[in-house]
Design a protein around this motif. Structure first.
Motif, mmCIF file in Angstrom:
data_model
loop_
_atom_site.group_PDB
_atom_site.id
_atom_site.type_symbol
_atom_site.label_atom_id
_atom_site.label_comp_id
_atom_site.label_asym_id
_atom_site.label_seq_id
_atom_site.Cartn_x
_atom_site.Cartn_y
_atom_site.Cartn_z
ATOM 1 N N SER A 1 -7.932 0.949 -5.656
ATOM 2 C CA SER A 1 -7.400 2.277 -5.925
ATOM 3 C C SER A 1 -8.162 3.307 -5.110
ATOM 4 O O SER A 1 -9.386 3.355 -5.149
ATOM 5 N N ASP A 2 -7.431 4.091 -4.351
ATOM 6 C CA ASP A 2 -8.033 5.129 -3.525
ATOM 7 C C ASP A 2 -8.229 6.367 -4.393
ATOM 8 O O ASP A 2 -7.284 7.080 -4.691
ATOM 9 N N GLU A 3 -9.455 6.594 -4.819
ATOM 10 C CA GLU A 3 -9.754 7.715 -5.701
ATOM 11 C C GLU A 3 -9.749 9.064 -4.977
ATOM 12 O O GLU A 3 -9.784 10.106 -5.605
ATOM 13 N N ASP B 1 -3.148 3.657 -2.554
ATOM 14 C CA ASP B 1 -3.616 2.481 -3.281
ATOM 15 C C ASP B 1 -3.123 1.219 -2.582
ATOM 16 O O ASP B 1 -2.105 1.226 -1.897
ATOM 17 N N CYS B 2 -3.846 0.117 -2.767
ATOM 18 C CA CYS B 2 -3.463 -1.166 -2.170
ATOM 19 C C CYS B 2 -3.399 -2.222 -3.267
ATOM 20 O O CYS B 2 -4.217 -2.232 -4.180
ATOM 21 N N ARG C 1 -3.859 9.110 -2.153
ATOM 22 C CA ARG C 1 -2.770 8.420 -2.845
ATOM 23 C C ARG C 1 -2.483 7.062 -2.230
ATOM 24 O O ARG C 1 -1.401 6.523 -2.397
ATOM 25 N N LYS D 1 -7.438 -2.070 -14.033
ATOM 26 C CA LYS D 1 -7.711 -2.333 -12.614
ATOM 27 C C LYS D 1 -8.625 -3.541 -12.408
ATOM 28 O O LYS D 1 -9.553 -3.512 -11.619
ATOM 29 N N TRP E 1 0.841 -1.192 0.000
ATOM 30 C CA TRP E 1 0.000 0.000 0.000
ATOM 31 C C TRP E 1 0.875 1.240 0.000
ATOM 32 O O TRP E 1 2.032 1.222 0.378
ATOM 33 N N GLY F 1 -6.161 -5.144 -6.874
ATOM 34 C CA GLY F 1 -5.900 -3.993 -6.023
ATOM 35 C C GLY F 1 -7.137 -3.168 -5.769
ATOM 36 O O GLY F 1 -8.204 -3.413 -6.341
ATOM 37 N N ASP G 1 1.772 5.168 -2.155
ATOM 38 C CA ASP G 1 1.758 5.868 -3.430
ATOM 39 C C ASP G 1 2.760 5.169 -4.345
ATOM 40 O O ASP G 1 3.968 5.401 -4.255
#
Length: 197
Positions: free
Chosen positions: A123-125, A130-131, A128, A84, A39, A121, A41
């Protein structure tokens, strides 16, 4: 069984419980010997990770981050490139290597025995953070059914990991050499760096 997997995921509180959960009923849906969760950036190279496995020596504290993080960034970039979506790789049949020949640690040795991987994964919209989750198996078992199971179970996998406290090593400040040189002064404020750490 599926309901029990979900129910058990929300009760996990430590690394041992996470390992027990991953080695239990979830193996029916996502067979694996090693799970790597990463996790942060990925674009800036500010990545942290956890390795969960019952294989000897394959632990978060026994890794070389300088060599593991490029491997994780490669997996993340491929996940982005294909829209994704969950994907699987079979050793020797793709451009993305699973052998771990450049990873000189217990994990690198274990990767040489892995024949397939399942990657997905979140994605954290809004930020930053993301996992990425990489499930590695010594058998070629990650088929279309496993990819669908990964898509369905990923939120519970993510929930289980987020309930587990960081290991002491993960709480240490990131090594400035781990991140690109321009991130500290030009792209991130001191407060942003503090938050990422």
């Amino acid at each position: 069984r599926y309901f029990k997997v979900i129910q058990d995921a929300v009760d996990i509180r430590n690394h041992y419980e996470l390992l027990q959960w991953l080695q239990g009923d979830i193996q029916s849906y996502l067979p694996h010997e090693i799970m790597i969760a990463a996790w942060g950036d990925f674009n800036l190279g500010l990545i942290r990770h956890d390795i969960v496995s019952d294989l000897p020596g394959v632990r978060t504290e026994h890794y070389n981050a300088e060599l593991l993080h490029p491997f994780l960034r490669e997996m993340f970039d491929h996940w982005i490139d294909i829209g994704k979506k969950s994907f699987s790789l079979v050793s020797g049949k793709t451009g993305i290597t699973l052998e771990g020949s450049s990873i000189k640690c217990a994990l690198g040795g274990a990767l040489k025995d892995m024949r397939s991987s399942l990657i997905h994964g979140i994605s954290d919209e809004r930020g930053r953070h993301d996992c990425l989750y990489v499930m590695l198996s010594s058998k070629v078992t990650h088929d279309e059914l496993a990819r669908k199971a990964m898509q369905i179970l990923l939120p519970y996998l993510d929930t289980a990991l987020r309930q587990v406290a960081h290991l002491p090593r993960q709480n240490e400040k990131a090594n400035p050499q781990d991140a690109p040189s321009e991130t500290s002064d030009e792209l991130l404020s001191s407060r942003e760096i503090e938050i990422m750490n």
